[in-house]
Design an enzyme around this catalytic site. Sequence first.
Site, mmCIF file in Angstrom:
data_model
loop_
_atom_site.group_PDB
_atom_site.id
_atom_site.type_symbol
_atom_site.label_atom_id
_atom_site.label_comp_id
_atom_site.label_asym_id
_atom_site.label_seq_id
_atom_site.Cartn_x
_atom_site.Cartn_y
_atom_site.Cartn_z
ATOM 1 N N HIS A 69 0.811 -1.224 0.000
ATOM 2 C CA HIS A 69 0.000 0.000 0.000
ATOM 3 C C HIS A 69 0.844 1.275 0.000
ATOM 4 O O HIS A 69 0.345 2.352 -0.331
ATOM 5 C CB HIS A 69 -0.947 -0.016 1.200
ATOM 6 C CG HIS A 69 -2.196 0.778 1.004
ATOM 7 N ND1 HIS A 69 -2.258 1.918 0.226
ATOM 8 C CD2 HIS A 69 -3.458 0.590 1.488
ATOM 9 C CE1 HIS A 69 -3.488 2.405 0.253
ATOM 10 N NE2 HIS A 69 -4.233 1.620 1.002
ATOM 11 N N ASN A 88 -11.712 -3.937 -17.698
ATOM 12 C CA ASN A 88 -12.066 -4.924 -18.727
ATOM 13 C C ASN A 88 -10.808 -5.355 -19.472
ATOM 14 O O ASN A 88 -10.252 -4.595 -20.257
ATOM 15 C CB ASN A 88 -13.088 -4.303 -19.683
ATOM 16 C CG ASN A 88 -13.448 -5.220 -20.829
ATOM 17 O OD1 ASN A 88 -13.038 -6.383 -20.876
ATOM 18 N ND2 ASN A 88 -14.218 -4.705 -21.772
#
Length: 456
Positions: A165, A386
Site C-alpha cells: 500500500h 475490462n
Amino acid sequence: MMPLAVLQVKRLQPKLITPAKLTPQETKFLSDIDDQEFLRFQVPIIMCYKDNPSLNKNLNPVKVIREALSRALVYYYPLARRLREGPNRKLMVDCNGEGILFIEASADVTLEQLGDKMLPPCPLLEEFLFNFPGSGGIIGCPLVLVQMMTCLTCGGFILALRLNHTMCDAAGLLLFLTAIAEMARGAHAPSILPVWERELLFAPDPPRITCAHHEYEDVIGHSDGSYASSNQSNMVQRSFYFGAKEMRVLRKQIPPHLTSTCSTFDLITACLWKYRTLALNINPKEAVRVSCIVNARGKHNNVRLPLGYYGNAFAFPAAISKAEPLCKNPLGYALELVKKAKATMNEEYLRSVADLLVLRGRPQYSSTGSYLIVSDNTRAGFGDVNFGWGQPVFAGPAKALDLISFYVQHKNNTEDGILVPMCLPSSAMERFQQELERITREPKEDICNNLRSTSQ
C-alpha cells in the site's frame, strides 16, 4: 454452492514478470504521505470474470494478461522494483528490474459454484492468492503479487493481487489495472500516462502542522471494551449488506435537515460507528473515533495533482466523541460528526498530515479497538476494469483489515447495494449483528404500505 474442502487449486511455479523493455535504473523516494506507518501493509484485491467467447475469441486469459502486465510495467516500472529504507527509515524504491511475482493456477470449478465465496470476507482467499514464502514483507519483497486462476469448467477466471500500500492507493492501483486492461485489449500505451512526482507531497522545510489530526492522537487510559481481552484467533469477519430497504429505514431515523444532505456513505458510517461502539461495550467515558478515508484528487478537495499521479493521495480525518453520547443519542448525532470530519479534508489538511508525519517521526494511527477506519470503494472503478472479457462479476478488496472496513458495490438478487466486511471479536460480532438487524428492520405498517404501493 461448493463446500470449502472440495476446491483443489493447482499452481505452477511463480515467475517474475519484468518490464517488456529496458527501464531506468535509479532510486526513487516515496512521498511523506506514502511513507507513513499506517500504509506498511499489503492489501488483497479479487477480480472475478466470466467467460465471454463473443469478446475474447477463445484467447488464453493468462497469456494475454501476463503479456499486457509486462508491457504496462514499462510505464509503471517502479512497481516492478523493491523498497528499502534510508536514514530515519525513509522509504525509497530501488529501480533494478526485479519484477512482479506472477502465479498461474487452475481449478476444476465454476464461478457459479463458488457463489458468494468470492465476496468479502473471502473464505477462499488463501486459495485465490497464495502467500508465496518471502513475498509478504514490505522491505525487499515484490511490491505486487498476482495470481491468475482459470476456472476450467466454465471458462472464467479469477485475478487476485496483493499490493504494497505504500506504493499506491485505490485510485493509483486503478490507473495501473486500467493500463494493463487497455494493453490486453490491444492498446500500445496507457490512455493516461503515469506520473511519479512524489515530491509533490513532501513536507516543506521546515514542516508546520496547521490542522487538528485526531486520527494520530493516542487516547490515554483507553479500555477497548471486549477488544482488550481478544486475540487474533478470537477475531471473526462478517459482511453486512445495505440495500434500498436498509437505507430507507436508516433515513427515517435522522432529522429532516440531514436527510437531503447526507450521502449513503455518511449514513452507513454513522450507523457502523454507533452500533460497533455499543457492541464492544466500551467505557462510556472513553473517546471513540471513526476515520473516513477521503481521496484528495478531484475538484471537491482542490488538491493539485497531475491526472496520472498514482501515489497515495488521501487522508483519513477522524470524528471523535465520548462513547456515552454516541451510543445514547439518536443516529443524527453520529452522522453530523462524520459529515463535519469529512468536510475538513482539503489541500491544507493533506499537507498538514505530511508535516505531522515528519515532525512526529511517522506516528502510527491509534490502533485501539475504540477506533474504526472506513474506506468507500464503491466508486473506485475496479468494476470497470475490462481485460477483454467484459466487466467483472465482482472486483474489490477481499476482506476487512483489523480496524479497517472497505465498502464495496454488490448486487443482491435484483438490486444494487453496498457490502461492508467488518472485523470484531466473536462475542462483539454477535451483538453487532443483532443491533444492525434491529435498527434496519422495517416497521410492519411500512411493509404494508410498501406492498400496497407495489400492487397499485
